[in-house]
Design an enzyme around this catalytic site. Structure first.
Site, PDB file in Angstrom:
ATOM      1  N   LYS A 122       0.825  -1.216   0.000  1.00 27.00           N
ATOM      2  CA  LYS A 122       0.000   0.000   0.000  1.00 27.00           C
ATOM      3  C   LYS A 122       0.850   1.253   0.000  1.00 27.00           C
ATOM      4  CE  LYS A 122      -4.311  -1.729   0.821  1.00 27.00           C
ATOM      5  NZ  LYS A 122      -5.569  -1.806   1.461  1.00 27.00           N
ATOM      6  N   LYS A 204      -5.525 -11.362  -7.037  1.00 26.81           N
ATOM      7  CA  LYS A 204      -6.829 -11.455  -6.390  1.00 26.81           C
ATOM      8  C   LYS A 204      -7.805 -10.433  -6.982  1.00 26.81           C
ATOM      9  CE  LYS A 204      -8.407  -9.985  -2.036  1.00 26.81           C
ATOM     10  NZ  LYS A 204      -8.437  -9.866  -0.585  1.00 26.81           N
ATOM     11  N   LYS A 207     -11.396  -5.071  -4.689  1.00 29.69           N
ATOM     12  CA  LYS A 207     -12.546  -4.183  -4.659  1.00 29.69           C
ATOM     13  C   LYS A 207     -12.157  -2.726  -4.847  1.00 29.69           C
ATOM     14  CE  LYS A 207     -13.115  -4.241   0.478  1.00 29.69           C
ATOM     15  NZ  LYS A 207     -11.760  -4.428   0.817  1.00 29.69           N
TER      16      LYS A 207
HETATM   17  N1  TRP Z   1      -8.071  -5.872   7.237  1.00 26.29           N
HETATM   18  C1  TRP Z   1      -9.276  -6.470   6.745  1.00 26.29           C
HETATM   19  C2  TRP Z   1      -9.412  -6.203   5.245  1.00 26.29           C
HETATM   20  O1  TRP Z   1      -8.661  -5.433   4.708  1.00 26.29           O
HETATM   21  C3  TRP Z   1     -10.490  -5.942   7.450  1.00 26.29           C
HETATM   22  C4  TRP Z   1     -10.432  -6.132   8.917  1.00 26.29           C
HETATM   23  C5  TRP Z   1     -10.224  -5.146   9.829  1.00 26.29           C
HETATM   24  C6  TRP Z   1     -10.579  -7.354   9.628  1.00 26.29           C
HETATM   25  N2  TRP Z   1     -10.241  -5.660  11.069  1.00 26.29           N
HETATM   26  C7  TRP Z   1     -10.450  -7.010  11.002  1.00 26.29           C
HETATM   27  C8  TRP Z   1     -10.799  -8.691   9.265  1.00 26.29           C
HETATM   28  C9  TRP Z   1     -10.544  -7.977  12.000  1.00 26.29           C
HETATM   29  C10 TRP Z   1     -10.873  -9.653  10.273  1.00 26.29           C
HETATM   30  C11 TRP Z   1     -10.758  -9.296  11.619  1.00 26.29           C
HETATM   31  O2  TRP Z   1     -10.283  -6.731   4.607  1.00 26.29           O
END
Ligand code: TRP
Length: 342
Positions: A122, A204, A207
């Protein structure tokens, strides 16, 4: 008499996951995650949230973020997550996330955060906005998880490193203060289909990027979905035959994975169905199957988006339930680190 000595049923295991509303949900988020979540409500005590705090690590248009967050909730419900059986909430509504996130920042090491591949990716993509939030994203995510003391955290392959870091942070904290956090089991669901981009089957389906990247959105118009599938990259082998070979024919394998997930057919059944057909015939059939599968979800989402009062009642109720659980953990943490009780 025998009724009296029967043990109470074991409490359900707890599960938690979230998705950032930084882009509209794709066919990949649905087949890889949400569809499988919906099937677990009877077995597990489930918490799912819209990770809006995480979304702003990359600059967002405020109106779009607001719309996407609500739309994501409507889509969760339309995909079968029953709000009566699952706790659905918006991350920023449960203030304990930001609070535990800060505490865990103080138990996450600079070196550990620097090694996160998502941070490296990122920051390469947003070279003009490598902000501190992007860097400490994994400690906020650790907070999201640890607040709820879940047994399982279903995530995609790309989030595995963050869940592993969550373990490291939780063990470090427990090592100092005693057993405060439950260490969740790593859980990359086998059942979820890993859906790749239609134009680059080695990446992948994302989105966050534009439609030229070969993605299909849950809310896409049927005509758009058909166009995306018709122009899907199949492989440049001379065989022109529908056969599962992920190594040498990743594009075809991806289409087969999608077709299998929406129809329930096995790869073998699919190969038999398309004997003698080239890719030109296969691609629109997959497209049509996807259109039909998504149609009720899209219609239900659109209906729910018009019912703002209902959505509001769902996310308010969800935040209240989530907050009740989260507060118990946060209170314990505050006490352990030495904050004066309120
Ligand atoms: N980081 C995950 C994503 O980018 C989203 C996410 C934030 C998440 N906190 C989380 C997933 C806690 C599982 C558990 O999609």
């Amino acid at each position: 008499m025998s009724e009296m000595i029967q043990a109470a049923p074991a409490p359900k295991k707890r599960m938690l996951s979230g998705i950032k509303p930084s882009g509209d949900l794709t066919l990949g988020s649905y087949l890889g995650a949400v569809k499988n979540w919906a099937e677990r409500a009877d077995q597990f005590d489930c918490f799912y949230f819209m990770a809006d705090l995480h979304a702003i690590t990359v600059r967002q248009n405020p109106a779009d973020l607001r719309r996407r967050t609500l739309e994501q909730l409507a889509q969760y419900i339309a995909c079968g997550l029953d709000p009566e059986k699952n706790t659905l909430f918006i991350q920023s509504h449960v203030h304990q996330h930001a609070e535990l996130g800060w505490i865990l920042d103080c138990y996450s090491m600079f070196g550990e955060l620097s090694r996160m591949t998502q941070f490296k990716d990122k920051s390469a993509k947003n070279a003009d906005n490598i902000n501190a939030g992007l860097f400490t994203y994994p400690s906020l995510m650790a907070g999201d998880i640890l607040l709820y003391q879940p047994d399982l955290v279903p995530v995609g392959e790309d989030q595995k490193q963050h869940v592993e870091l969550t373990h490291v942070i939780a063990r470090r904290f427990n090592g100092i203060y005693g057993d405060v956090f439950k260490i969740p089991e790593p859980f990359i669901p086998k059942v979820g289909a890993r859906v790749m981009s239609l134009t680059n089957p080695l990446a992948k389906m994302s989105k966050s990027e534009n439609e030229d990247t070969g993605r299909v959105l849950l809310m896409d118009d049927p005509a758009v979905i058909m166009k995306q599938f018709k122009r899907a990259i199949t492989d440049s082998d001379t065989e022109n035959c529908v056969r599962y070979d992920k190594e040498n024919k990743p594009g075809v394998a991806n289409l087969m994975t999608i077709y299998s997930a929406v129809t329930g057919k096995t790869f073998e059944e699919i190969e038999n169905e398309f004997i003698g057909c080239g890719y030109g015939k296969f691609k629109p059939v997959v497209g049509e199957a996807v259109v039909e599968h998504l149609r009720p979800i899209r219609e239900e989402s659109m209906r729910l988006m018009k019912d703002k009062a209902y959505l509001e009642s769902v996310y308010r109720d969800g935040a209240q339930k989530a907050s009740y659980v989260a507060e118990k953990t946060l209170r314990k943490v505050y006490k352990k680190v030495g904050f004066v009780a309120r």
